[in-house]
Write an enzyme that holds these catalytic residues in place. Structure first.
Site, mmCIF file in Angstrom:
data_model
loop_
_atom_site.group_PDB
_atom_site.id
_atom_site.type_symbol
_atom_site.label_atom_id
_atom_site.label_comp_id
_atom_site.label_asym_id
_atom_site.label_seq_id
_atom_site.Cartn_x
_atom_site.Cartn_y
_atom_site.Cartn_z
ATOM 1 N N TYR A 118 29.911 54.600 47.221
ATOM 2 C CA TYR A 118 30.731 53.430 46.908
ATOM 3 C C TYR A 118 32.010 53.366 47.746
ATOM 4 O O TYR A 118 32.335 52.323 48.328
ATOM 5 C CB TYR A 118 31.063 53.484 45.419
ATOM 6 C CG TYR A 118 32.017 52.459 44.884
ATOM 7 C CD1 TYR A 118 31.552 51.231 44.418
ATOM 8 C CD2 TYR A 118 33.386 52.723 44.784
ATOM 9 C CE1 TYR A 118 32.428 50.295 43.891
ATOM 10 C CE2 TYR A 118 34.260 51.800 44.252
ATOM 11 C CZ TYR A 118 33.770 50.586 43.815
ATOM 12 O OH TYR A 118 34.643 49.657 43.294
ATOM 13 N N VAL A 152 31.348 44.485 47.268
ATOM 14 C CA VAL A 152 30.662 45.711 46.874
ATOM 15 C C VAL A 152 30.243 45.652 45.407
ATOM 16 O O VAL A 152 29.146 46.074 45.038
ATOM 17 C CB VAL A 152 31.571 46.931 47.113
ATOM 18 C CG1 VAL A 152 30.914 48.216 46.629
ATOM 19 C CG2 VAL A 152 31.930 47.040 48.590
ATOM 20 N N GLU A 153 31.103 45.105 44.573
ATOM 21 C CA GLU A 153 30.847 45.122 43.135
ATOM 22 C C GLU A 153 29.800 44.101 42.693
ATOM 23 O O GLU A 153 28.938 44.420 41.874
ATOM 24 C CB GLU A 153 32.160 44.866 42.377
ATOM 25 C CG GLU A 153 33.152 46.016 42.436
ATOM 26 C CD GLU A 153 32.706 47.205 41.600
ATOM 27 O OE1 GLU A 153 31.716 47.101 40.869
ATOM 28 O OE2 GLU A 153 33.372 48.252 41.689
ATOM 29 N N SER A 154 29.889 42.883 43.195
ATOM 30 C CA SER A 154 29.032 41.830 42.644
ATOM 31 C C SER A 154 28.463 40.877 43.678
ATOM 32 O O SER A 154 27.785 39.917 43.296
ATOM 33 C CB SER A 154 29.837 40.999 41.639
ATOM 34 O OG SER A 154 30.854 40.258 42.321
#
Length: 205
Positions: free
Chosen positions: A181, A79-81
């Site tokens: 998110y 999800v982040e990167s």
């Protein structure tokens, strides 16, 4: 682009409230957390695992286990990167788990002369430690992830304002990015590990 795809999906599911004669149209309410979870599950149903993700997760799971948090949280890097250790955001976050400078420093990472957030193992260790710290504050993984994204102070203020300690009670009042998110990670965790976020154990003592 997946955020926009899910927004379009939610718009199809949520009808705007009826407009009374002579009155301006009422805004469409924010989708509730359950609708968001369903939309993300639909979005991710056929999505393949990112390139190299399995190798990264196997490498990082022991780091999370060493901090006594569920190893499956290593999938947060999707999800982040998208598992890019050199990723940087316009807001100043960096690395696999997109740590902000202040957070990274609070978890013992140095930004100068070399930015240790770009070291994937150090970035993962800091992220795991921070998630452990957040769960210690909020006693719930959904709230911990909301704080990871929106900031613990912002989340605490909302919880105090609405006198609740339940994620679903503040979900629609969180920043738009955070509203997307948390359920996105829930869908990733379900898809990749077959686990539900709210069933993950608390950090071990």
């Amino acid at each position: 682009m997946d955020y926009f795809d899910v927004v379009d999906e939610l718009r199809l599911r949520i009808r705007p409230p009826p407009t009374e004669p002579g009155q301006p149209p009422k805004p469409t309410p924010n989708p509730g957390p359950e609708a968001q979870r369903t939309a993300w599950q639909t979005e991710l149903r056929l999505r393949p695992v990112p390139n190299g993700a399995v190798a990264w997760v196997e490498r990082l799971k022991p780091t999370f286990a060493a901090r006594k948090v569920p190893p499956a949280l290593a999938w947060l890097a999707e999800v982040e990167s998208s598992f890019d250790p050199a990723a940087r955001s316009p807001a100043g976050a960096a690395g696999l788990f997109q740590l902000m400078p202040r957070t990274a420093q609070s978890m013992g990472l140095s930004l100068h002369p070399r930015d240790e957030r770009l070291d994937p193992d150090k970035n993962a260790a800091a992220a795991a430690g921070y998630l452990r710290q957040l769960h210690g504050q909020f006693k719930d993984w959904r709230l911990a992830l909301a704080a990871y994204n929106a900031g613990e102070g912002n989340l605490r203020m909302l919880m105090d304002r609405y006198k609740t300690r339940a994620y679903d009670q503040v979900a629609t009042r969180l920043p738009a990015e955070t509203q997307m998110y948390v359920p996105k990670f829930e869908a990733v965790l379900q898809k990749r590990e077959g686990l539900k976020l709210n069933e993950l154990p608390a950090p071990a003592p």
